[in-house]
Design a protein around this motif. Structure first.
Motif, PDB file in Angstrom:
ATOM      1  N   GLN A 315       0.817  -1.098  -0.074  1.00 51.26           N
ATOM      2  CA  GLN A 315      -0.144   0.046   0.084  1.00 51.26           C
ATOM      3  C   GLN A 315       0.911   1.175  -0.018  1.00 51.26           C
ATOM      4  OE1 GLN A 315      -3.692   0.125   2.097  1.00 51.26           O
ATOM      5  NE2 GLN A 315      -3.268  -2.113   2.937  1.00 51.26           N
ATOM      6  N   THR A 316       0.561   2.040   0.468  1.00 49.85           N
ATOM      7  CA  THR A 316       1.188   3.464   0.784  1.00 49.85           C
ATOM      8  C   THR A 316       1.615   3.983   2.111  1.00 49.85           C
ATOM      9  OG1 THR A 316      -0.761   4.897   0.879  1.00 49.85           O
ATOM     10  CG2 THR A 316       0.142   4.132  -1.481  1.00 49.85           C
ATOM     11  N   ASN A 319       2.290   1.545   5.137  1.00 41.18           N
ATOM     12  CA  ASN A 319       2.021   0.217   4.708  1.00 41.18           C
ATOM     13  C   ASN A 319       2.597  -0.419   3.498  1.00 41.18           C
ATOM     14  OD1 ASN A 319       0.183   0.098   6.898  1.00 41.18           O
ATOM     15  ND2 ASN A 319      -1.587   0.924   5.897  1.00 41.18           N
ATOM     16  N   ARG A 420       7.912   0.067  -3.040  1.00 47.23           N
ATOM     17  CA  ARG A 420       6.741   0.910  -3.083  1.00 47.23           C
ATOM     18  C   ARG A 420       6.130   0.890  -4.620  1.00 47.23           C
ATOM     19  NH1 ARG A 420      10.132   4.237   0.287  1.00 47.23           N
ATOM     20  NH2 ARG A 420       9.188   5.102   2.027  1.00 47.23           N
ATOM     21  N   ASN A 424       2.526   6.081  -5.905  1.00 50.44           N
ATOM     22  CA  ASN A 424       1.570   5.674  -4.529  1.00 50.44           C
ATOM     23  C   ASN A 424       0.652   4.581  -5.071  1.00 50.44           C
ATOM     24  OD1 ASN A 424       2.760   7.021  -2.552  1.00 50.44           O
ATOM     25  ND2 ASN A 424       1.616   9.019  -3.052  1.00 50.44           N
ATOM     26  N   THR A 426      -0.762   0.732  -5.702  1.00 50.64           N
ATOM     27  CA  THR A 426      -0.958  -0.204  -4.896  1.00 50.64           C
ATOM     28  C   THR A 426      -0.997  -1.647  -5.607  1.00 50.64           C
ATOM     29  OG1 THR A 426      -3.347  -0.215  -4.483  1.00 50.64           O
ATOM     30  CG2 THR A 426      -1.779   1.146  -2.938  1.00 50.64           C
ATOM     31  N   GLN A 454      -3.632  -8.503   4.587  1.00 45.33           N
ATOM     32  CA  GLN A 454      -5.211  -8.400   4.358  1.00 45.33           C
ATOM     33  C   GLN A 454      -5.793  -9.836   4.374  1.00 45.33           C
ATOM     34  OE1 GLN A 454      -6.767  -5.199   1.623  1.00 45.33           O
ATOM     35  NE2 GLN A 454      -4.492  -4.995   0.859  1.00 45.33           N
ATOM     36  N   ASN A 458      -4.333 -11.657  -0.276  1.00 43.43           N
ATOM     37  CA  ASN A 458      -3.455 -10.716  -0.095  1.00 43.43           C
ATOM     38  C   ASN A 458      -2.784 -10.581   1.453  1.00 43.43           C
ATOM     39  OD1 ASN A 458      -3.838  -9.318  -2.525  1.00 43.43           O
ATOM     40  ND2 ASN A 458      -5.622  -8.394  -1.720  1.00 43.43           N
TER      41      ASN A 458
END
Length: 577
Positions: A315-316, A319, A420, A424, A426, A454, A458
């Motif tokens: 994620q960003t 995270n 990353r 941004n 994901t 998640q 995920n």
């Protein structure tokens, strides 16, 4: 988190590997086959000194260094094949494709179902789940054919063919996959350096990096989950080879070792433990059978943690995916670090990260290297020159130009790799660290990965490999609640942990480390052992497993109880450093 434990007498010692000569065979042989049965080496058929096919079966007893005769084969053979499956020795690859099985109790041979194709002139052979895999050889439509024999059903099944036609080839099985290397299409063509691997789960072949020395009439054996290749010939150049080359699937690379004491072709190799037996073989080009008994011992050192890989949803902000590792020892360690996203789609992974970037930080947190798209080197920090060719030569070039990679020579210390998404974005990504500097005085040590866990596809998935003849004692942890004391927002409140072996079987699990879940490889309460390890989690809702693991591939999966989500840390510590 991919952990790889790289393990690394006339008696002749060569950098941790030892050659010796056992008692000579009773007679010269070449273009033979061998099999290891109950700790002894059986030598089946082959050409004798006069170039005649033989039905002789010789048996070598390593414990007494002596030879004896077993019942002969039903007829004389050469360039034949052999395999041991389900505790029985099989002979095939000659005549009209007949298959024979040896009965030790009665010292006799019995016929079984014949193969669809003959697979003569030395095919590649492997055994997976007590089924015999035979690839290539003549007496087939294209010398690419693969057949599988099931001893229980007494049936042969034709599977997907190789991409390279070949006879005078060799093979071996590592982690349930069948590797085929070298060989030639005819006596009028040069030898090949091609290496292919067959996956029975998908019925597909894949190409791997070529062997450094093209050759045919070679021998191969598997020890420590590596493919060891010996000798061979090149009929066009009238050359007999003595090279010893080793393929490591964990690093997808070859290394070259000192030559055999005596080059041979028309040979076969059988492994018993960490010893590889190579009897007979041709001394010179063509017919020149010998009775030597060359024995190669792989000296295994203590296992070390190495190659690291974790898959998670990136994620960003806080995270993103963060992987940590330690270089231990006195010298530098050469590694390649990769951030993989787009190519995950071809393996059915949903929502792969479209354009991953990669940063490498040292123990102080300083940025020492970065990359976005591996085909464009970003100079700065420890990266002082273009790395594209080195990445290609490493055997670990990413499969998509948008993926990232860095090669680094790292002194002992702590390091962090951060993945990353560009702008941004994901998605699911894989962060990996491969040891490409085998043989140095440093190793990769305890490893960890932090990411946002998640549900479904995920969750956080890490793999590790144990290589060698010894077991490796590790503690695997899934950390969540205690991350909050370090300022990590939204920690996973109650992480669970599963450990799976190479075939995917669940072999251990835990939810709350103070309550041991008995099952699989966990046979007793582990709470005291976890406390004594010095790595007990700080929160009772976190999970831990201690495992003594033999060589193989393993996967650790971290989930949240009741499908909860949050940031978690997956770790593996070597308890026997």
């Amino acid at each position: 988190m991919l952990l790889c434990l790289i393990l690394v007498s006339i008696g002749r010692t060569q950098n941790g590997y030892t050659w010796q000569l056992g008692a000579q065979m009773p007679g010269p042989r070449q273009e033979l086959a061998t099999g290891a049965l109950n700790g002894n080496v059986y030598v089946l058929g082959g050409f004798d000194a006069e170039g005649h096919s033989t039905d002789t079966v010789l048996v070598y007893y390593p414990t007494t260094d002596t030879w004896t005769l077993a019942h002969p084969l039903p007829y004389g053979v050469n360039h034949n094949s052999a395999a041991v499956a389900g505790g029985d020795l099989y002979s095939f690859g000659a005549g009209g494709g007949e298959l024979f099985v040896y009965n030790q109790n009665t010292n006799s041979w019995a016929a079984r179902a014949s193969s669809h194709y003959v697979h003569s002139q030395t095919a590649a052979v492997g055994v997976i789940d007590n089924k015999i895999y035979v690839a290539g050889g003549t007496g087939t439509p294209s010398q690419r054919e693969l057949e599988v024999y099931d001893p229980v059903a007494n049936t042969w099944t034709v599977k997907a063919p190789m991409s390279v036609p070949r006879n005078h080839t060799a093979g071996g099985v590592i982690e349930g996959k069948f590797y085929v290397v070298g060989g030639r299409a005819s006596d009028f063509s040069g030898s090949t350096d091609a290496l292919e691997v067959y996956d029975p789960q998908t019925d597909l072949w894949s190409t791997r990096p070529p062997m450094p020395t093209a050759r045919s009439g070679l021998a191969a054996a598997v020890v420590d989950n590596e493919l060891w290749v010996f000798g061979g010939e090149d009929v066009l150049d009238f050359v007999v080879h003595a090279e010893v080359e080793v393929y490591n699937p964990a690093t997808n690379s070859w290394r070259q070792l000192p030559n055999m004491p005596a080059g041979r072709h028309g040979i076969w190799a059988s492994a018993i433990g960490n010893k590889i037996y190579i009897p007979g073989g041709g001394v010179g080009p063509g017919g020149s059978a010998s009775n030597t008994n060359q024995i190669y011992t792989v000296e295994t050192a203590a296992a070390n943690l190495g190659n690291i890989s974790t898959r998670a949803f990136v994620q960003t902000g806080d995270n993103v995916m963060i992987g940590g590792f330690i270089v231990q020892g006195t010298g530098t360690k050469r590694v390649i670090i990769r951030a993989i996203g787009p190519e995950l789609g071809q393996y059915g992974v949903p929502n792969p990260l479209a354009d991953p970037t990669l940063e490498l930080h040292d123990g102080t947190g300083a940025l020492i290297g970065s990359n976005d798209n591996w085909q464009t080197t970003i100079l700065g920090g420890i990266i002082t020159h273009d790395q594209v060719q080195e990445i290609q030569d490493s055997g670990h070039a990413p499969g998509d130009a948008r993926e990232s990679a860095i090669i680094a020579d790292l002194p002992p210390g702590n390091y962090t790799a951060i993945v990353r998404g560009v702008n941004n974005t994901t998605g699911v990504a894989l962060v990996e660290v491969y040891d490409i500097g085998a043989g140095t005085s440093s190793i990769l040590g305890n490893i960890s990965t932090r990411s946002f866990v998640q549900t479904g596809d995920n969750v956080m998935i890490g793999g590790f490999i144990v290589q060698g003849t010894e077991t490796k004692r590790v503690i695997i942890r899934a950390i969540g609640p205690e991350l909050s004391q370090y300022g990590v927002p939204n920690p996973l409140a109650n992480p669970t942990l599963e450990l799976h072996d190479g075939p995917g079987t669940l072999i251990a699990s835990n939810d709350n480390w103070q309550t041991t879940i008995i099952g699989g490889i966990i046979t007793q309460d582990q709470v005291q052992d976890i406390m004594n390890s010095g790595h007990a989690p700080a929160d009772s809702s976190e999970s831990a497993i201690i495992a003594d693991l033999p060589a193989g591939n393993y996967t650790a999966i971290v989930r949240g109880v009741n499908s909860t989500t949050g940031v978690a840390l997956a770790e593996v510590y070597d308890l026997h450093q």
